[in-house]
Scaffold this motif. Structure first.
Motif, short mmCIF file in Angstrom:
data_model
loop_
_atom_site.label_atom_id
_atom_site.label_comp_id
_atom_site.label_asym_id
_atom_site.label_seq_id
_atom_site.Cartn_x
_atom_site.Cartn_y
_atom_site.Cartn_z
N HIS A 76 1.12 -2.96 -2.35
CA HIS A 76 0.52 -2.60 -1.08
C HIS A 76 -0.63 -1.63 -1.30
N THR A 77 -1.83 -2.14 -1.19
CA THR A 77 -3.02 -1.36 -1.50
C THR A 77 -3.41 -0.35 -0.43
N ASP A 78 -3.70 0.85 -0.89
CA ASP A 78 -4.19 1.88 0.00
C ASP A 78 -5.71 1.78 -0.05
N VAL A 106 7.52 0.08 -2.04
CA VAL A 106 7.36 -0.41 -0.68
C VAL A 106 8.74 -0.73 -0.13
N SER A 144 5.64 -2.77 -5.48
CA SER A 144 6.64 -3.49 -4.70
C SER A 144 7.94 -2.72 -4.60
N GLY A 152 -2.06 2.52 -4.35
CA GLY A 152 -1.23 2.02 -3.27
C GLY A 152 0.24 2.19 -3.63
N ARG A 153 1.06 1.26 -3.19
CA ARG A 153 2.49 1.32 -3.49
C ARG A 153 2.93 0.06 -4.19
N GLN A 171 -1.04 -8.14 -2.44
CA GLN A 171 0.24 -8.09 -1.75
C GLN A 171 1.04 -9.35 -2.06
N LYS A 172 0.38 -10.45 -1.91
CA LYS A 172 1.07 -11.72 -2.11
C LYS A 172 1.49 -11.91 -3.56
N CYS A 201 0.69 3.04 -8.60
CA CYS A 201 1.57 3.34 -7.47
C CYS A 201 1.55 4.84 -7.22
N ALA A 242 -6.88 -7.28 -0.78
CA ALA A 242 -5.63 -6.56 -0.58
C ALA A 242 -4.50 -7.54 -0.27
N ARG A 243 -4.81 -8.53 0.51
CA ARG A 243 -3.79 -9.50 0.87
C ARG A 243 -3.31 -10.23 -0.38
#
Lengths: 149, 149
Positions: free
Chosen positions: A120-122, B136, B133, B130-131, A114-115, B92, A110-111
């Motif tokens: 942003h993972t649910d 978010v 970018s 998730g969401r 994100q990076k 998303c 997940a990180r």
DNA sequence: GTATATGCAAAGGGTTTGCACGGTT
DNA sequence: AACCGTGCAAACCCTTTGCATATAC
């Protein structure tokens, strides 16, 4: 805290009803439940409850953060109480078994998302498909049905 | 190699039909297509083709390894040609956008699941929710619909 | 010629919706 | 008393299936 769930509903302007209590309890009892299964469970106590009420109730409970759902197979989604440990489903496409594992295993992943992608993972919603250890061990199954999820 | 797909079908005892060719081409053209979308695409060339044929054909094409499908949202699954780069869908839940990213981002994660649980992940089949970018970044959307996938 | 594929139409899951009644606030 | 929530039934979407016909082999 005894009636935390009532709190939750009221906060969001929803009313407290027997159906909502029963559905929530059913979700907690069955640790993974489809709407249909939840209905059956609820009907042990209150036989008059309707499927559409279960759907509407689950929607409400989800909106206020008391339950979540995840898609495991081709069919109906399964609902979970939120208070449980956040987990991920490992779905075996060969035998259909569903294994729940701590969401932490996906933290690094997940990180990364994100990076790299700002995504942003649910995590709790993710279902991972593949083959469970038992099925991987099996000879070589005939072409398993195209079923999946 | 020109007609590799014919090979594939024949090897498995299936026949070569215009419908199968058209459906395969449609899947390749639309990079993500639901059965319904594939039908529409196919009908540009052959208006008489039926939805049930599309379903049956996709099943066959999947069985012989020419296409795969993944579940992205609540609705219909989407099909991909196999020859494309293996990828993962980042879905998303706020705006519905689907982003495809190289499956490699999940390699470490998959390795982990393998090591820890003996679970063999079918990476290409996974959809991550998730969401994105963009979403978010957005203020704080009103409670988004309970839609998901 | 024979078995497989197709088209069509009907049926089948799962989910949603309109409406009138009943219950919570 | 006002509004929200429920039960019921019908509608809906997506997918599957039975059957007769057409087609690839």
């Amino acid at each position: 805290m005894a009636e935390d769930w009532e709190q939750r509903l009221r906060e969001h302007g929803f009313r407290i009803t027997p159906q909502r209590q029963l559905v929530l309890e059913a979700v907690e009892t069955l640790r993974h439940g489809t709407p249909e299964e939840i209905l059956t469970e609820v009907q042990h106590t209150a036989s008059g409850v309707n499927l559409s009420t279960v759907y509407r109730t689950l929607e409400v409970l989800e909106a206020v953060g008391l339950v979540t759902h995840a898609h495991i197979g081709h069919g109906a989604p399964t609902y979970h109480a939120i208070d449980e440990h956040v987990h991920i489903h490992l779905v075996c496409d060969a035998c259909g078994e569903v294994q729940s594992v701590p969401a932490a295993v996906a933290d690094a992943f997940a990180r990364d998302l994100q990076k790299t992608y700002g995504f942003h993972t649910d995590i709790s919603h993710v279902s991972i498909h593949g083959r469970c250890s038992a099925c991987v061990a099996k000879p070589d199954a005939v072409r398993e049905t195209i079923e999946d999820a």
